[in-house]
Scaffold this motif. Structure first.
Motif, PDB file in Angstrom:
ATOM      1  N   TRP A   7      38.190  38.978  37.947  1.00 30.80           N
ATOM      2  CA  TRP A   7      39.443  38.647  37.276  1.00 30.80           C
ATOM      3  C   TRP A   7      40.356  37.863  38.216  1.00 30.80           C
ATOM      4  N   ALA A   8      41.272  37.103  37.625  1.00 27.46           N
ATOM      5  CA  ALA A   8      42.220  36.308  38.414  1.00 27.46           C
ATOM      6  C   ALA A   8      43.521  36.150  37.636  1.00 27.46           C
ATOM      7  N   ASN A   9      44.594  35.827  38.382  1.00 22.42           N
ATOM      8  CA  ASN A   9      45.894  35.506  37.768  1.00 22.42           C
ATOM      9  C   ASN A   9      46.352  36.583  36.799  1.00 22.42           C
ATOM     10  N   ASN A  10      46.322  37.839  37.307  1.00 21.42           N
ATOM     11  CA  ASN A  10      46.798  38.974  36.513  1.00 21.42           C
ATOM     12  C   ASN A  10      46.104  39.053  35.154  1.00 21.42           C
ATOM     13  N   ASP A  11      44.797  38.929  35.183  1.00 15.26           N
ATOM     14  CA  ASP A  11      43.924  39.060  34.018  1.00 15.26           C
ATOM     15  C   ASP A  11      44.048  37.911  33.022  1.00 15.26           C
ATOM     16  N   GLN A  12      44.756  36.855  33.388  1.00 14.51           N
ATOM     17  CA  GLN A  12      44.851  35.699  32.492  1.00 14.51           C
ATOM     18  C   GLN A  12      43.779  34.654  32.787  1.00 14.51           C
ATOM     19  N   GLY A  13      43.018  34.863  33.843  1.00 15.81           N
ATOM     20  CA  GLY A  13      41.952  33.944  34.212  1.00 15.81           C
ATOM     21  C   GLY A  13      40.756  34.683  34.780  1.00 15.81           C
ATOM     22  N   VAL A  14      39.661  33.949  34.904  1.00 17.17           N
ATOM     23  CA  VAL A  14      38.415  34.491  35.432  1.00 17.17           C
ATOM     24  C   VAL A  14      37.857  33.511  36.455  1.00 17.17           C
ATOM     25  N   LEU A  60      41.108  36.022  44.325  1.00 17.65           N
ATOM     26  CA  LEU A  60      42.405  35.445  44.680  1.00 17.65           C
ATOM     27  C   LEU A  60      43.307  36.495  45.297  1.00 17.65           C
ATOM     28  N   TRP A  61      44.075  36.062  46.327  1.00 21.50           N
ATOM     29  CA  TRP A  61      45.117  36.904  46.917  1.00 21.50           C
ATOM     30  C   TRP A  61      46.187  35.997  47.523  1.00 21.50           C
ATOM     31  N   GLN A  62      47.424  36.192  47.093  1.00 19.95           N
ATOM     32  CA  GLN A  62      48.566  35.413  47.555  1.00 19.95           C
ATOM     33  C   GLN A  62      48.320  33.900  47.429  1.00 19.95           C
ATOM     34  N   GLY A  63      47.773  33.509  46.291  1.00 12.90           N
ATOM     35  CA  GLY A  63      47.551  32.100  46.008  1.00 12.90           C
ATOM     36  C   GLY A  63      46.424  31.462  46.773  1.00 12.90           C
ATOM     37  N   GLN A  64      45.659  32.235  47.543  1.00  5.58           N
ATOM     38  CA  GLN A  64      44.526  31.726  48.309  1.00  5.58           C
ATOM     39  C   GLN A  64      43.225  32.246  47.701  1.00  5.58           C
ATOM     40  N   LEU A  65      42.211  31.403  47.735  1.00  2.04           N
ATOM     41  CA  LEU A  65      40.882  31.783  47.273  1.00  2.04           C
ATOM     42  C   LEU A  65      40.056  32.259  48.464  1.00  2.04           C
ATOM     43  N   TYR A  66      39.605  33.505  48.414  1.00  2.00           N
ATOM     44  CA  TYR A  66      38.680  34.057  49.411  1.00  2.00           C
ATOM     45  C   TYR A  66      37.308  34.117  48.743  1.00  2.00           C
TER      46      TYR A  66
END
Length: 679
Positions: free
Chosen positions: A530-537, A572-578
């Motif tokens: 999940w990404a962007n508070n469940d609004q993206g994948v 995602l964390w703090q706008g960075q992709l790990y």
């Protein structure tokens, strides 16, 4: 209780609305028939032989499990599966009665039915005084029979097989542990296999079939695996492991003298097959666990090695997994396409030149030639490949691990697949959490720590189950598509679970377990988060030719490619992709607006794609042969949370100080023998 399998092999039994064809393991109602798995078959044999009397659990264990120690849960599940089979044929019938603290009983009265000559449909044996009443009915029925015969003549018949399986599989070994990786000489006089020594090493064993003598050929101090017996039974090739090195060696059975052949890779689960001429072997191997398996040919006299198969550049599967060589010089290869799809290749065994190929809707696990007849296994089922068709040969109760064929018998090793889910708490105490005596895998703890999602095979195939805070376990959803493994990810609000399966992406809503398709299989979805508070994948796909990461916006339905130089699992964390890469170790970081990538953690094995977690700047990951680590992105501090232990499986999920992980008990399994008949 007597075993009626042999005595009644030429009869049928009628009870209620069901007819039991004992010789062919079929249960029928009217014109509908279902094949019984071996365990169901043995259970029904026990119930039929009891003549309406109670059958105790001890009797069931002695008959259906050959006296092996099994749990009450295993018996309950086996009886439940037999009930389900009966219910499919006769939904209104009540056939098996549970007698508390006593056992089970077959409720309907049982009648024996004679089988007509030629193996036709069963005909009820009628007493003489009833014949007059049935003469008119018989005359009417003759017209219907003649019509059916005409239809049968018009419908193309199933191609005749040159050989067929006779009866049920008989246990050949019953040692503690598992006997695996079997091979047999052409004459059927010797059987080679592996057993685990008390120190954990694998040993090569030889079984002389004439007197059933079992002798260890390699010492317990040596770790040996994947052995294959030569056609004349005088030599064997196996992989020997020593100080993180692997080599293929040739063993003389009589003198036990060894000869080095070639080096092999540690990342390979080898399979070795001899050419019938005894001069060459064929084996599968891969360079590392991100590369596909390929088939190699090796001359045991000269040591000369050559690669025979090479999947296409666009291929991204597991590779060439199964192989077998015929006396006519045909190399059959099973190539992985998808969890339940394979490409069957026929090659010139000398040159590797492709002769013929066909896509099959099964997962080819094992191949073996019987003269010019090819046998295939797919998990628990054996097939004949005849005139470009798959014909049922046999179904095992447990997965088939390896396969070997002699002149008049099929040998197969079968293993029980079982794993449990455990929890280690903050104090280091270990507690079993999920234990169904089957495969319990892929634990995923919810963000509030109150629900645990997991996959299990307790009802046969993989299903998605849920355990709530009260300890109640329930089926949440059947997995879509073909039965197979799936990957799971909780949403931030614990209302949905992402599920990637068969190249497609699904969401399972809670609490009802409704499954919704988010992305179709054409996207070739692999790992999802999940990404962007469940609004993206964020998901990985190899549709562009290599594994890259993509961001899919659920609201707008738009996509954005996040990586250009490779990506396989991203969070995602703090706008960075790990993210991780498919072909390269390391944990990487980049912004979403540019392609500048930074290596965050070098000692981060690429095998982590399935389970690593990122929570508020803390990374949890697995290091092979060491265990589960915690790494703080800000301070760069690292600590070992759970040391790897025997049976540890790389499925884990962490919530606060609790670690949920999968542990596999020692594998149990035996070798079985099936008799063959020339048709």
């Amino acid at each position: 209780m007597t075993d009626t399998t042999t005595a009644s092999s030429q009869t049928h039994r009628l009870f209620g609305q069901l007819t039991f064809d004992m010789a062919n393991r079929r249960l029928c109602c009217n014109e509908t028939c279902l094949y019984l798995e071996p365990r169901q078959y043995q259970l029904l044999i026990c119930l039929l032989a009891s003549n309406g009397q109670p059958v105790t659990r001890d009797q069931l264990i002695a008959q259906a499990w050959q006296g092996r120690i099994v749990s009450d849960g295993a018996i309950n599940r086996a009886v439940s599966m037999l009930r389900k089979t009966m219910a499919k044929l006769d939904p209104n019938g009540q056939y098996i009665e549970t007698l508390p603290k006593l056992g089970y009983r077959l409720q309907p009265a049982v009648q024996e039915i004679a089988t007509p000559p030629g193996g036709g449909k069963p005909i009820l044996t009628i007493k003489p005084k009833l014949k007059l009443k049935l003469r008119f009915a018989t005359a009417v029925a003759l017209c219907a029979i003649l019509t059916i015969l005409v239809l049968i003549w018009l419908i193309p018949s199933q191609p005749a097989l040159p050989v067929s399986v006779v009866g049920m599989a008989a246990p050949h070994t019953s040692f503690d542990g598992a006997e695996v990786d079997i091979s047999v000489d052409i004459g059927g006089s010797s059987l080679l296999y592996h057993r685990q020594a008390s120190n954990g090493n694998s040993q090569v064993w030889l079984n002389t079939l004439a007197n059933n003598l079992h002798v260890a050929l390699t010492p317990a101090s040596e770790n040996s695996a994947f052995a294959s017996l030569s056609p004349n039974g005088q030599q064997a090739v196996y992989a020997r492991y020593n100080q993180q090195q692997c080599e293929l060696v040739l063993l003389d059975i009589t003198t036990l003298a060894l000869k080095h052949l070639t080096a092999c890779t540690l990342a390979s689960t080898l399979k070795i097959q001899w050419h019938p001429d005894g001069n060459r072997i064929y084996y599968r191997q891969r360079t590392d666990n991100t590369k596909p398996y390929k088939i190699f040919q090796l001359n045991v006299r000269t040591g000369a090695t050559r690669q025979l198969t090479l999947p296409a550049n666009s291929y991204s599967g597991l590779g060439d997994l199964a192989l077998a060589v015929s006396a006519e010089g045909v190399l059959a290869v099973g190539r992985y396409l998808a969890p339940n799809s394979s490409l069957l290749l026929f090659l010139n065994a000398e040159t590797g030149e492709l002769v013929q190929q066909q896509q099959l809707d099964i997962a080819i696990r094992e191949l073996a030639w019987h003269n010019a007849q090819l046998l295939l296994s797919d998990n628990k089922r054996l097939y004949y490949y005849h005139q470009q068709q798959l014909l049922d040969a046999y179904q095992s109760a447990d997965p088939i691990q390896s396969l070997a064929v002699s002149a008049n018998a099929i040998f197969f090793s079968s293993v029980e697949q079982r794993s449990d889910i455990w929890r280690q708490d903050a104090s280091g105490q270990l507690t079993p959490v999920i234990n169904s005596s089957r495969l319990d895998i892929m634990p995923r703890i919810a963000n509030d720590g109150r629900q645990l999602a997991f996959l299990t095979t307790r009802e046969g195939e993989h299903q998605l189950w849920l355990k709530d805070a009260s300890g109640t376990e329930r089926l949440l959803a059947e997995l879509p598509g073909t039965p197979s493994f799936a990957r799971l990810s909780w949403s931030a609000d614990d209302s949905q679970i992402l599920l990637a399966k068969d190249d497609a992406l699904y969401a399972v809503s809670l609490p009802e377990g409704k499954v919704s398709l988010l992305l179709s299989a054409e996207k070739q979805v692999a790992v999802v988060n999940w990404a962007n508070n469940d609004q993206g994948v964020i998901y990985s796909s190899n549709r562009s030719g290599d594994w890259q990461l993509w961001l899919y916006d659920l609201l707008s339905g738009t996509e954005q490619q996040l990586t250009q130089q490779g990506g396989y699992s991203g969070q995602l964390w703090q706008g960075q992709l790990y993210f991780t890469r498919y072909h390269q170790d390391g944990l990487w970081r980049k912004s979403l607006t540019d392609n500048d990538e930074q290596l965050v953690l070098a000692q981060f094995d690429k095998i982590n794609w399935l389970n690593w977690q990122l929570d508020d700047g803390v990374v949890h990951y697995y290091q092979p042969n060491e265990g589960i680590y915690r790494y703080h992105l800000a301070s760069h501090q690292q600590e070992l949370l759970l040391a790897e232990m025997p049976g540890f499986v790389r499925h884990f999920s962490i919530w606060q100080q609790d670690i949920y992980f999968v542990k596999q008990p020692p594998i149990q399994g035996d070798i079985y023998r099936l008799s063959l008949r020339q048709n």
